[in-house]
Write a protein that holds these residues in place. Structure first.
Motif, PDB file in Angstrom:
ATOM      1  N   ARG A   9       1.854   6.313  -7.049  1.00  0.00           N
ATOM      2  CA  ARG A   9       0.771   7.138  -7.589  1.00  0.00           C
ATOM      3  C   ARG A   9       1.082   8.623  -7.453  1.00  0.00           C
ATOM      4  O   ARG A   9       0.706   9.417  -8.285  1.00  0.00           O
ATOM      5  CB  ARG A   9      -0.531   6.804  -6.853  1.00  0.00           C
ATOM      6  N   ASN A  12       0.895   3.850  -3.086  1.00  0.00           N
ATOM      7  CA  ASN A  12       0.612   5.281  -2.885  1.00  0.00           C
ATOM      8  C   ASN A  12       1.770   6.133  -3.390  1.00  0.00           C
ATOM      9  O   ASN A  12       1.576   7.150  -4.061  1.00  0.00           O
ATOM     10  CB  ASN A  12       0.372   5.579  -1.407  1.00  0.00           C
ATOM     11  N   GLU A  17       0.839  -1.202   0.000  1.00  0.00           N
ATOM     12  CA  GLU A  17       0.000   0.000   0.000  1.00  0.00           C
ATOM     13  C   GLU A  17       0.875   1.253   0.000  1.00  0.00           C
ATOM     14  O   GLU A  17       0.629   2.200  -0.743  1.00  0.00           O
ATOM     15  CB  GLU A  17      -0.917  -0.015   1.228  1.00  0.00           C
ATOM     16  N   GLY A  28      -6.849   2.454   1.884  1.00  0.00           N
ATOM     17  CA  GLY A  28      -5.541   1.811   1.989  1.00  0.00           C
ATOM     18  C   GLY A  28      -4.813   2.118   3.288  1.00  0.00           C
ATOM     19  O   GLY A  28      -4.397   1.214   4.019  1.00  0.00           O
TER      20      GLY A  28
HETATM   21 MG   LIG Z   1      -3.872   3.973  -1.214  1.00  0.00          MG
END
Ligand SMILES: [Mg+2]
Ligand SMILES: Nc1ncnc2c1ncn2[C@@H]1O[C@H](COP(=O)(O)OP(=O)(O)OP(=O)(O)O)[C@@H](O)[C@H]1O
Length: 415
Positions: A306, A303, A299, A362
């Protein structure tokens, strides 16, 4: 949560009853003290005016000073009386002196004033019986308070249990529903994901227009996202069933992190993101559920990927600090507003992440995983320059760290 609610209700009921008993007792005590004082003062004044030294009422002594001659009624008087200084002052200048004296293991009320025929009178009252009454009342109140506390504890437990039972039942049903539904959804989602992947592969080979191929890619990633959510729901239900920690195995967090990074390498290369891992040579062992820990690290990486723009970097660092294995994921993305640092871990809290559909689950789930493993997670941000997330998990006792799982790549869903 249910246990906490039950405890809170018990404590509140207990407190309410204790405060009530103390309040009622306090009022009774204050009324009694006030009534006693008024009664004693009344009696003292009456005796000073109309009493005679030889026949004073119980607990009272009278002294009359007449032209320098003291009449003490030839009674046995308590040591320390009369108060000659008060008699002299009143005889010389008139007026009234009223005082309380602690003497001979009791409290005396002493009133000195001018009497009839130019005399000076001193009346002394021993309050030992009043004091004894007060002590008895306090003892009775203390016994009532202890009894009240015990009754409150039992009542609190009963009320707590009764009040929280429907909540516990509702939560259990909700958890059952979530696990059953998630479990039933898993297989069809995995099947749909595989089919969508096959279709997307076929579309690449076939000469399909770009927008069709894009559509299929989006379909694959949406189904993968759906699978992730179902996995998260299952994991969350499992964690809430074992709130006091998970019966886990020894897991090498360093190897697990390396393996997680390895699976992200292709994606990082594609986006020209430098992805590094820095770790000590030996294993960093914690005790826990490997799949859950893997999802936590995944996770953080997902993240970071992203939020890091092309050409940026993501550094994963591992080490030992203060009896904990520390894992930090730092990126050079846009970061977040530092005020949000705590709220990021709330369920369904999500920032402005552009058009992509995210759920804001998340980090909430990650925190559940970490706290149920006895660890902590912190978020730090330098807006515009990057974000840093740090996990700390208690290091496993080397003597019990058997069966180390080397952190192999594990698929927990249709990723
Ligand atoms: Mg996330
Ligand atoms: N590395 C990061 N840099 C900047 N912001 C971040 C980073 N990681 C998380 N955030 C912020 O925290 C929010 C919550 O993250 P979280 O992982 O809980 O949800 P999500 O990624 O939006 O959705 P989900 O993980 O459920 O698919 C994100 O929406 C984002 O705004």
């Amino acid at each position: 949560m249910v246990r906490r609610a039950r405890l809170r209700v018990s404590v509140l009921v207990g407190l309410a009853i204790t405060v009530l008993v103390a309040f009622v007792g306090g009022i009774a005590y204050a009324v009694m003290v006030h009534a006693q004082e008024a009664q004693v003062t009344r009696e003292l004044r009456y005796n000073a005016q109309f009493g005679t030294p030889s026949t004073p009422p119980g607990c009272t002594w009278l002294f009359v000073l007449d032209d320098g001659v003291l009449n003490d009624g030839v009674l046995k008087v308590p040591p320390g009386f009369p108060r000659q200084d008060d008699l002299d002052v009143v005889e010389a200048s008139g007026g009234t002196i009223e005082r309380e004296l602690e003497l001979n293991g009791t409290e005396y009320l002493v009133l000195t004033q001018r009497g009839a025929d130019d005399t000076t009178v001193q009346a002394v009252f021993d309050t030992r019986y009043q004091l004894a009454d007060r002590r008895h009342l306090l003892l009775a109140l203390a016994i009532a308070e202890v009894g009240g506390l015990l009754a409150a504890a039992f009542m609190g437990l009963g009320v707590g249990r009764g009040t929280v039972a429907p909540l516990a039942e509702a939560l259990a049903r909700q958890r059952r529903f979530v696990t059953d539904a998630s479990h039933e959804l898993r297989t069809p989602i995995a099947r749909a994901h595989t089919r969508a992947q096959l279709l997307a592969r076929w579309a690449k080979a076939a000469d399909l227009p770009d927008h069709h191929r894009d559509g299929l890619d989006k379909l694959v990633s949406s189904i993968r996202g759906l699978g992730d959510v179902v996995d998260d729901l299952l994991l969350s239900a499992r964690l809430s069933r074992q709130p006091d920690g998970l019966a886990g195995r020894a897991v090498d967090l360093a190897a697990l992190a390396e393996s997680a990074v390895a699976t992200e390498n292709d994606r990082a290369d594609e986006r020209r993101i430098t992805l590094t891992v820095e770790r000590p040579t030996g294993p960093l062992v914690v005790v826990g559920v490997e799949t859950a820990l893997r999802r936590a690290v995944d996770e953080l990486l997902a993240n970071a990927m992203r939020h890091t723009p092309e050409g940026g970097r993501i550094d994963v660092r591992l080490g030992l600090r203060g009896g904990c294995v520390e894992l930090t994921v730092a990126d050079t993305g846009e970061g977040f507003d530092p005020i949000e640092a705590d709220r990021l871990f709330d369920r369904f809290h999500r920032g402005q992440d552009g058009p992509e559909r995210r759920f804001g689950l998340g980090l909430a789930l990650l925190r559940e995983v970490v706290t149920s493993h006895g660890g902590t997670v912190d978020a730090f941000s330098h807006p515009g320059k990057g974000a840093r997330f740090t996990l700390r998990l208690p290091v496993a006792d080397p003597s019990t760290a058997t069966g180390v799982v080397p952190g192999k790549a594990i698929s927990t869903g249709p990723r």
